[in-house]
Motif scaffolding. Sequence first.
Motif, short mmCIF file in Angstrom:
data_model
loop_
_atom_site.label_atom_id
_atom_site.label_comp_id
_atom_site.label_asym_id
_atom_site.label_seq_id
_atom_site.Cartn_x
_atom_site.Cartn_y
_atom_site.Cartn_z
N GLY A 69 -8.63 1.97 2.45
CA GLY A 69 -8.64 3.25 1.74
C GLY A 69 -7.57 3.30 0.65
O GLY A 69 -7.74 3.96 -0.36
N PHE A 89 -7.01 2.22 6.94
CA PHE A 89 -6.11 2.88 5.99
C PHE A 89 -5.81 1.98 4.80
O PHE A 89 -5.73 2.43 3.67
N ALA A 90 -5.64 0.69 5.08
CA ALA A 90 -5.31 -0.25 4.00
C ALA A 90 -6.45 -0.32 2.99
O ALA A 90 -6.22 -0.28 1.77
N GLY A 100 -7.50 6.76 2.57
CA GLY A 100 -6.14 6.27 2.72
C GLY A 100 -5.15 7.24 3.32
O GLY A 100 -4.04 6.84 3.61
N PHE A 119 2.63 -5.02 8.61
CA PHE A 119 1.17 -5.07 8.57
C PHE A 119 0.64 -6.43 9.04
O PHE A 119 1.08 -7.48 8.57
N ASN A 143 -0.01 4.23 0.39
CA ASN A 143 -0.42 5.29 1.30
C ASN A 143 -0.02 5.01 2.75
O ASN A 143 -0.27 5.82 3.62
N LEU A 144 0.58 3.86 2.99
CA LEU A 144 1.08 3.58 4.34
C LEU A 144 2.60 3.75 4.36
O LEU A 144 3.25 3.66 3.32
N LEU A 179 0.83 -1.20 0.00
CA LEU A 179 0.00 0.00 0.00
C LEU A 179 0.87 1.25 0.00
O LEU A 179 1.61 1.51 0.94
#
Lengths: 502, 326
Positions: free
Chosen positions: B195, B192-193, B263, A100, A91-92, A89
């Motif tokens: 998103g 969040f994931a 996200g 995760f 966005n992380l 991801l």
Amino acid sequence: MLLTIRDLSKSFPGTKALDSVDFDLAAGEVHALLGENGAGKSTLIKCLTGAYRRDEGDIRLDGEPISPGSTAEAQSLGIGTVYQEVNLLDNLTVAKNLTFGREPRRFGLIDGRAQRAEARRMLEGYGLDIDVGRDLGSYSVAIRQIVAIARAVELSGKILILDEPTASLDAAETRMLFDVVRGLRDRGLGIVFVSHFLDQVFELTDRVTVLRNGAKIVTEKTAELDRVALIRHMLGRELEEVEAEQGADHTRSEARRTVVDFKGYGRDGLVDPFDLTVREGEVIGLAGLLGSGRTETAELMFGIRAAQRGEAKVDGEPVSLTSPREAIAAGFGFAPEERKTDGIVADLSVRENIILALQARRGWAKPVPRAEQARLAETYIKRLDIRTSDAEKAVGELSGGNQQKVVLARWLAMNPRFLILDEPTRGVDVGAHAEILRLIGEITEGGMSVLVISSELDELVAASDRIIVVRDRAHVAELSGVEITSGAIVTAIAAPDAGKVA
Amino acid sequence: MRPNPRLYPLLATIAIFFTAYLLCWLQFPFMLSTRVVGNLLTDNAYLGIVAVGMTVVILSGGIDLSVGSVIAFSGVFIAVMLRDTGLHPIIVFALLLVVTTAFGAVMGAIIHGLAMPAFIVTLAGMFLARGAAYMLTIDSVPIDHAFFEALQDSHWRMPGGGRFTLIGALMLLAIAGGALVAHRTRFGASVFAIGGGPDTARLMGVEVGRTTIGIYAFSGLMAGLSGIVFAIYTGSGYPLATVGTELTAIAAVVIGGTLLTGGAGYVVGTLFGVLTMGLIQTYIVFDGTLSSWWTKIVIGVLLLCFILLQKSLLRIATPVRASSEG
């Protein structure tokens, strides 16, 4: 052996994707898995990662039979996969991606400091010096790829499957990735490397297994394999048979009128500038391995990607081909490779699919009269022998070969002068295969010119008057007349510095 | 060290709030009194609480249009229950929170189970909750209860005479709680994931169904809590109340720096989004000559600015590398 696969079979409606395939992977080796599109590479991998259930066969990991039912299960067994499209991801943060699902917690809450420390520990030995507190998306594809590998290795730890990991990396990044892969090999992991870049296969791998049409062709030590042999395994042509090959009437295209003329046509990073003259009623074959630039050539000609240099002339007049619209106006047609996504509109009927392009050219204000539509549909259903109960049946319900014929009919209805067919026989059964080849011959009788892209050499040899060989995004050879044999094509694809064959 | 780009929208929000506050203070020095600050918190408490739930929903890439109606339903539910039954308000509150949380959970289950867009499902929820409020009563029902009056009056008098009320404190607690849930739990990481991409999230081991239900249940819980606060604030239940509050909450979340596509974002940003919107309103009251629609215009302009800011930040954050296909 770390992993042994015996007699693995998997069928989908209409096709046998894997047919009694054997595959071995030792600890501490990098094993290349090669094959053209549809050879069964991805099916094999999906059976390993639990995305597919196998129909038959035996998979053993460390001697124990396994039968993964999901990605998570495969992971816990020790099999991790990294795809071309990084499955993390963006966005992380890097740390959150790495940990995760296993975040270190204190009093039930995620402990950010421990999380970052854990992430830094996981990245040790990969030669990355990055801030794990930043978003993964702010790093390059290569770094994301390595982070994905680090996560996969941490979660699985025995087998790492790399599916086209270098497809979007540049040379330096590829080298960086290879160092990482070699490091993991030395740590004793078994690594399956899927790629269509032969140079990389020779550089990195210890053994090679070639699949073709769902069957295992060969497994050999990379060092004992030469390029020509490898390509011959992939494209499936034994030299002995080639001599007996009965080609098309390869001599007929001399001295015909030129229809389209490309001069120095090219685009940076897509296809090197090439010259190509298309004559009336001619079938030109475009041969090359997957990713060599053959589809890109077609996209350039049809204006899907605009050319940056060179010019195109139709009947001696310069034309601009910067969009498919202009190409259609110039009398071009294009049946793309991905029939299901780009070619047919599955929910529309056979009739609607056939008149689609014709209607687009006329503009929506002037609908094709219903009677005319029905007549066109009837004509082509008969002429191309499309097997459908009636013209109103949704195209999605037809078989692959018949869908392909509908796409062909759509372009024939436009009466183009120059038709580009990308892999017209992909996913088509043997009977329809021959029929499509016959049709190609037939339509050129009427003066239409056709360019055929295909991975199947016999098909190209049988159908083409001339063959262009593409390698590393450049047109490297042109064969015509009696030069057209599978052997000559394989040689031209393999030869690192083959010039134009005279 | 350069700050992490993911913080830019949050920093921008905070900077805008304090700049605006500074400008207000320069014109009206009384703006910096604890009375104004106390009222800012109290007047926006219900909005802040519901916006926390909305933040979590938007972080997951979803939307919840039902919350405005749920707040109205909550007020009516409390008022009618207190009028018609002898139940203690605490029990009524607990019942209400169970109802709204379950309501959210059902919407989440439908969104996931039927693979329907959250927009449509929660739109249906919006009509349902509003309709349910009308079913209970069509009038404004005043709440008369000693305990209720105690709640309304509970506050801490700050130096300078400002009142730090119970409901203002509840909002700050909701923000803190929401921040912990979103940023410090595995549930939050899953939000969040999802998103960032539901398919990738699934590959990484997120249980998308359970998380989706949890997200909308949380939003329902926050809407119920916001309804309680709104009932305490107004002292009545009215089925026509808080029409359009879901949109105001969405605006607060976006002004708070959360990416509308999901996200990325921070719960604490939503607090500043709410306070910024409250500040504009306060300024208009102070000025006295401006009409209230200026609030809407300024909020509209702010929203546009934030959408532009996020677009340009995305450009900056994405590494410039044309990936050529193979």
